[in-house]
Design a protein around this motif. Structure first.
Motif, PDB file in Angstrom:
ATOM      1  N   PHE A   2       0.826  -1.204   0.000  1.00 35.07           N
ATOM      2  CA  PHE A   2       0.000   0.000   0.000  1.00 35.07           C
ATOM      3  C   PHE A   2       0.858   1.250   0.000  1.00 35.07           C
ATOM      4  CE2 PHE A   2      -2.541  -3.291   2.084  1.00 35.07           C
ATOM      5  CZ  PHE A   2      -3.539  -3.372   1.142  1.00 35.07           C
ATOM      6  N   SER A  17      -3.053   4.157   3.214  1.00 35.46           N
ATOM      7  CA  SER A  17      -4.313   4.060   2.490  1.00 35.46           C
ATOM      8  C   SER A  17      -4.559   2.616   2.085  1.00 35.46           C
ATOM      9  CB  SER A  17      -4.258   4.942   1.241  1.00 35.46           C
ATOM     10  OG  SER A  17      -5.291   4.589   0.365  1.00 35.46           O
ATOM     11  N   THR A  18      -5.692   2.110   2.425  1.00 38.96           N
ATOM     12  CA  THR A  18      -6.017   0.741   2.030  1.00 38.96           C
ATOM     13  C   THR A  18      -6.982   0.727   0.860  1.00 38.96           C
ATOM     14  OG1 THR A  18      -7.743   0.730   3.690  1.00 38.96           O
ATOM     15  CG2 THR A  18      -5.655  -0.270   4.316  1.00 38.96           C
ATOM     16  N   ALA A  20      -7.912   0.991  -2.895  1.00 37.51           N
ATOM     17  CA  ALA A  20      -7.180   0.745  -4.129  1.00 37.51           C
ATOM     18  C   ALA A  20      -8.105   0.952  -5.313  1.00 37.51           C
ATOM     19  CB  ALA A  20      -6.626  -0.668  -4.114  1.00 37.51           C
ATOM     20  N   THR A  22      -9.383  -0.565  -8.601  1.00 33.16           N
ATOM     21  CA  THR A  22      -9.457  -1.839  -9.322  1.00 33.16           C
ATOM     22  C   THR A  22      -9.899  -1.581 -10.754  1.00 33.16           C
ATOM     23  OG1 THR A  22      -9.945  -3.030  -7.293  1.00 33.16           O
ATOM     24  CG2 THR A  22     -10.542  -4.130  -9.352  1.00 33.16           C
ATOM     25  N   THR A  58       1.636   1.781  -7.157  1.00 29.88           N
ATOM     26  CA  THR A  58       1.625   0.325  -6.979  1.00 29.88           C
ATOM     27  C   THR A  58       0.765  -0.318  -8.052  1.00 29.88           C
ATOM     28  OG1 THR A  58      -0.313   0.371  -5.543  1.00 29.88           O
ATOM     29  CG2 THR A  58       1.844   0.519  -4.459  1.00 29.88           C
ATOM     30  N   THR A  91      -3.125 -13.015  -6.612  1.00 29.67           N
ATOM     31  CA  THR A  91      -2.597 -11.643  -6.664  1.00 29.67           C
ATOM     32  C   THR A  91      -1.085 -11.641  -6.828  1.00 29.67           C
ATOM     33  OG1 THR A  91      -4.396 -10.868  -5.281  1.00 29.67           O
ATOM     34  CG2 THR A  91      -2.436  -9.480  -5.363  1.00 29.67           C
ATOM     35  N   VAL A 124      -4.930  -3.979 -10.052  1.00 29.21           N
ATOM     36  CA  VAL A 124      -5.166  -3.141  -8.878  1.00 29.21           C
ATOM     37  C   VAL A 124      -4.043  -2.108  -8.787  1.00 29.21           C
ATOM     38  CG1 VAL A 124      -5.543  -3.092  -6.391  1.00 29.21           C
ATOM     39  CG2 VAL A 124      -6.308  -5.071  -7.727  1.00 29.21           C
ATOM     40  N   ASN A 126      -2.766   1.916  -7.085  1.00 29.85           N
ATOM     41  CA  ASN A 126      -3.011   2.822  -5.956  1.00 29.85           C
ATOM     42  C   ASN A 126      -4.232   3.675  -6.280  1.00 29.85           C
ATOM     43  OD1 ASN A 126      -0.726   3.647  -7.795  1.00 29.85           O
ATOM     44  ND2 ASN A 126      -1.270   5.669  -6.992  1.00 29.85           N
ATOM     45  N   SER A 127      -4.963   4.062  -5.213  1.00 29.72           N
ATOM     46  CA  SER A 127      -6.294   4.652  -5.412  1.00 29.72           C
ATOM     47  C   SER A 127      -6.254   5.950  -6.210  1.00 29.72           C
ATOM     48  CB  SER A 127      -6.951   4.898  -4.059  1.00 29.72           C
ATOM     49  OG  SER A 127      -6.117   5.755  -3.294  1.00 29.72           O
TER      50      SER A 127
END
Ligand code: NAG
Ligand code: NAG
Ligand code: NAG
Length: 357
Positions: A2, A17-18, A20, A22, A58, A91, A124, A126-127
């Motif tokens: 993360f 931050s959790t 993500a 997708t 990520t 994953t 996936v 990073n957000s």
């Protein structure tokens, strides 16, 4: 993995931050290239996808259960050298180094001439990453061949083979439709149920016969070639001669293969390689179908079919003595020879990649 983001409030604490982002496997901003089935699953070494991402931190790939385990993936960030990642169903975190904050290009492909099935579930990121459209190069090579083009015996397979290196050198797109031991004529050769004159027109490479989840072929929809090939290069014949295909049969099957290619690719230049042969310890080289490739080019009566005379390109020092296939350095040498040949013909490497980083 993360991304730790500081709140910037003078606190030393970083907030993890959790959340993500997708990306579904049918997102149109994933630039799929090569031959994918509807899973989507990859066939033929070199098939993969490209991403252009703003603020990339990520990336992980979720692969479906029927993916090869492991599947060797070549990964390149911002046009750096490809490195190998052994991915498996589930994953897979993709190491990125330090990507550009503004815009990063990530290129991922399956490099193996077997165990090449990457069945993509989703991606996936990073957000706060933003997927942008990848712009393809103007030049898109299509290479057609056997083990000598598929990169058999190389640690990173096709990603170290001369066709792929040509794509990199020219800052071009490249598709490699090649399989060890395949003949052009439709004969059974090693575990290949068909010759390239048949298999080329299928989505699946010859490994389909061993796939429990997909042991059948489907016609490749050539509208899905992405992008449309602009230059076609063929190096084939070693497994025809070893299966007793006579020179006249070989010329006939090659000419009809060219005619069928022309129904799909009407005007593209087609480059017909003569074999560089099998170099021997005494310095001689075993050539095959001597004169046949010249005959194919002249009998095609097609002004945009060109003979590439590779005589002398590969010497004993360029091959693995136990299987006579080019080494990593040997493939680099061949790529250098063909780069020079293409420059003399009139094609030079692009100055920049089409998608800037
Ligand atoms: C990339 O690969 C080339 C060819 O093998 C090598 O010369 C170069 O040093 C490599 N670059 C990096 C950054 O590793
Ligand atoms: C081939 O693909 C094109 C474009 O995606 C599509 O319009 C066409 O219907 C497809 N043809 C077949 C036979 O599936
Ligand atoms: C290919 O190159 C070799 C070595 O230069 C030469 O001997 C041969 O005649 C050439 N073949 C053709 C068809 O040009």
């Amino acid at each position: 993995m993360f991304f730790a983001k500081s709140l910037g409030l003078g606190l030393s604490t970083a907030v993890v931050s959790t959340v993500a982002l997708t990306i579904a496997n049918n997102n149109p901003l994933i630039y799929f290239h090569g031959r994918w089935d509807s899973s989507p699953g990859s066939w033929w070494a070199s098939t993969g996808f490209k991403l252009y991402v703003q603020n990339l931190q990520t990336l992980s790939l979720d692969l479906q259960a029927d993916s090869s385990s492991p599947v060797g993936l070549g990964v390149s960030v911002d046009y750096g050298n490809f490195t190998s990642v052994n991915a498996s169903p589930g994953t897979n975190v993709i190491p990125l180094g330090s990507p550009n904050a503004c815009g990063s290009v990530v290129r991922i492909n399956a490099w193996g001439w077997q165990n090449e099935r990457m069945l993509l579930q989703d991606l996936v990121l990073n957000s706060d990453a933003v997927l942008l459209p990848y712009e393809a190069a103007d030049v898109n090579f299509l290479f057609i061949g056997d083990s000598l083009s598929a990169g058999q015996y190389l640690p990173m397979g096709v990603d170290q083979a001369w066709p792929f290196l040509i794509g990199e050198e020219f800052k071009a797109e490249a598709t490699v439709i090649a399989q060890p031991c395949i003949a052009l004529a439709d004969v059974v050769s090693c575990s290949n149920p068909h010759g390239m004159s048949v298999q080329f027109f299928d989505t699946e490479d010859p490994n389909y016969i061993d796939m429990p989840d997909h042991d059948y072929t489907t016609p490749w929809n050539f509208s899905n070639d992405k992008p449309t090939p602009t230059h076609i290069v063929i190096h084939i014949g070693a497994n025809d001669v070893s299966h007793g295909v006579s020179a006249s049969q070989f010329v006939t099957v090659y000419l009809s293969f060219l005619q069928r290619l022309r129904t799909i690719y009407p005007t593209q230049p087609i480059f017909v390689f003569t074999p560089w042969g099998w170099p021997q310890p005494d310095g001689t080289v075993g050539y095959y179908y001597v004169g046949s490739y010249e005959q194919i080019v002249s009998q095609s009566q097609d002004p945009n079919v060109h003979l590439v005379n590779t005589t002398g390109w590969v010497a004993y020092g360029d091959i693995f003595p136990d299987n006579l296939h080019p080494t990593v350095a040997g493939h680099q040498k061949i790529a250098g020879e063909f780069t020079t040949w293409l420059a003399n013909w009139g094609l030079r490497p692009a100055a920049e990649w089409a998608t800037p980083v």
